[in-house]
Design an enzyme around this catalytic site. Structure first.
Site, PDB file in Angstrom:
ATOM      1  N   ASP A 241       0.827  -1.216   0.000  1.00 62.00           N
ATOM      2  CA  ASP A 241       0.000   0.000   0.000  1.00 62.00           C
ATOM      3  C   ASP A 241       0.856   1.258   0.000  1.00 62.00           C
ATOM      4  O   ASP A 241       0.336   2.370   0.043  1.00 62.00           O
ATOM      5  CB  ASP A 241      -0.949   0.018   1.199  1.00 62.00           C
ATOM      6  CG  ASP A 241      -0.220   0.077   2.542  1.00 62.00           C
ATOM      7  OD1 ASP A 241       1.015  -0.100   2.575  1.00 62.00           O
ATOM      8  OD2 ASP A 241      -0.892   0.305   3.569  1.00 62.00           O
ATOM      9  N   ASP A 267      -4.575  -6.616   4.891  1.00 65.27           N
ATOM     10  CA  ASP A 267      -4.616  -6.226   6.311  1.00 65.27           C
ATOM     11  C   ASP A 267      -5.692  -5.158   6.494  1.00 65.27           C
ATOM     12  O   ASP A 267      -5.552  -4.219   7.284  1.00 65.27           O
ATOM     13  CB  ASP A 267      -3.250  -5.716   6.772  1.00 65.27           C
ATOM     14  CG  ASP A 267      -3.128  -5.635   8.294  1.00 65.27           C
ATOM     15  OD1 ASP A 267      -3.936  -6.284   8.986  1.00 65.27           O
ATOM     16  OD2 ASP A 267      -2.234  -4.919   8.782  1.00 65.27           O
ATOM     17  N   ALA A 301      -2.128   1.473  11.725  1.00 67.18           N
ATOM     18  CA  ALA A 301      -3.172   0.647  12.347  1.00 67.18           C
ATOM     19  C   ALA A 301      -3.948  -0.088  11.257  1.00 67.18           C
ATOM     20  O   ALA A 301      -5.053   0.296  10.890  1.00 67.18           O
ATOM     21  CB  ALA A 301      -4.100   1.517  13.180  1.00 67.18           C
TER      22      ALA A 301
END
Length: 379
Positions: A241, A267, A301
């Site tokens: 990403d 994820d 996160a």
């Protein structure tokens, strides 16, 4: 019987032209080259095996930990189908035993009811390393007990993957999990290279989000990253990403491991497939800025990544071929999960799961078991 015609198709090995696919009971019965498709449904774009994502925390505005239910799984799966994922492992971040049991029950129900796209469960924790915990709640990181082992060894969950830190879990436990057909991944760990190799020898088969939350490669200690890159038989999840891993590091990983051992993973948190900006998890607020998710202090996160974007990043920024990018999104994770005779390829005898991509590798349509579950222009 349903019939589909693809002018351009990547079957997981080679690109083919003018392919007629016959589908029955969710399976490809035959695939042949023809210039006369007749009344077959035209698949407009590049047809490729559906994406398989082994690490999905949420999607569509819901997080599995916050709402471990069947409805959550359906919402997550539908959200990711928009981006070409035809099979996902809903992933539970480190939590208490009750939440683990509720998550397992929800997945068992989804498997029993053949919910589209749900093929098992990934327990990311709770047997991790405190120094490498990331956003995993410290209060729930713990030693393995018979109660957790009983959850991991359930036989009604489809495919089960467990991420653990090998310095905190004995080799005997790893061997026991592997014997119970659990896929053991190493991650959120400060293990040395020697400890990592010992865990691989005990049966661990993969690494969870390579480079992230694991002991780094250094001059006098290779760490988990070094062991992962050197080992030729294990599989590595990679979050492409451009937030989690530097482009050069991604290229290095693919060069070392090859596309046959690198699995693209998202994820993904609940933000994917939704307009969500803020998320509450375990007393933390996760905020989205662009495609970056962080908690206070700037710690990453999870991600807002989808599989189609990961594929595009590989082609546009890592200089991968589209064939290698699709392998890493589909064929390789399917093989890691032991599904190499069912998913990850388009051929007679395989599941009729595919994605139809535009020239820029956005998703035109997604099919599971021969049925269209997403189309870009559908209302």
């Amino acid at each position: 019987m349903q019939r589909y015609f693809a002018e351009h198709l990547f079957d997981g090995k080679t690109v083919k032209k003018n392919q007629l696919l016959s589908v029955e009971n969710g399976q490809i019965i035959s695939m042949e080259t023809t210039l006369s498709p007749g009344d077959a449904t035209l698949l407009s774009g590049l047809v490729a095996p559906g994406f398989v994502d082994v690490q999905v925390n949420g999607g569509g505005g819901v997080l599995f930990n916050n709402q471990p239910s069947l409805d959550t799984l359906i919402t997550m799966s539908r959200a990711h189908q928009q981006y070409g994922s035809t099979a996902i492992l809903p992933t539970l971040i480190t939590d208490d035993l009750e939440t683990m049991q509720l998550a397992a029950d929800a997945v068992a129900t989804a498997i029993a009811e053949n919910v589209q796209g749900i093929i098992g469960i990934h327990f990311e924790g709770p047997h991790l390393s405190q120094p490498k915990k990331g956003i995993h709640p410290s209060q729930h990181i713990r030693q393995i007990s018979p109660q957790e082992m009983a959850v991991f060894k359930r036989t009604d969950l489809g495919l089960v993957c467990v991420t653990l830190a090998p310095e905190n879990v004995s080799l005997k436990v790893i061997e026991e999990l592997v014997k119970a057909n659990v896929k053991v991944c190493l991650g959120h760990s400060n293990a040395s290279a020697a400890e990592t190799f010992a865990a691989l020898q005990a049966g661990a088969q993969g690494f969870t989000h390579l480079f992230n939350a694991m002991s780094p490669l250094q001059s006098r200690e290779a760490g988990m990253v070094g062991a992962a890159l050197l080992d030729t038989s294990s599989y590595c999840g990679l979050i492409v990403d451009h937030q989690h891993v530097d482009i050069t590091s991604c290229q290095l990983a693919i060069k070392c491991k090859t596309p046959e051992r690198i699995m693209l993973v998202t994820d993904a948190m609940s933000h994917v497939g939704s307009e969500q900006i803020e998320l509450q998890f375990a007393g933390m607020q996760i905020n989205r800025q662009g495609n970056k998710l962080t908690i206070e202090g700037g710690r990453l996160a999870g991600s807002a990544l989808d599989m189609a974007s990961a594929v595009r990043h590989c082609v546009q920024d890592l200089q991968c071929t589209i064939e290698d990018a699709i392998k890493m999104a589909s064929t390789t994770p399917a093989t890691f999960l032991g599904l190499q005779l069912q998913k990850g390829y388009l051929a007679a005898g395989f599941a009729a799961d595919w994605v139809v991509l535009t020239d820029q590798y956005y998703v035109n349509a997604t099919y599971i078991a021969g049925e269209k579950v997403f189309a870009y222009n559908q209302n």
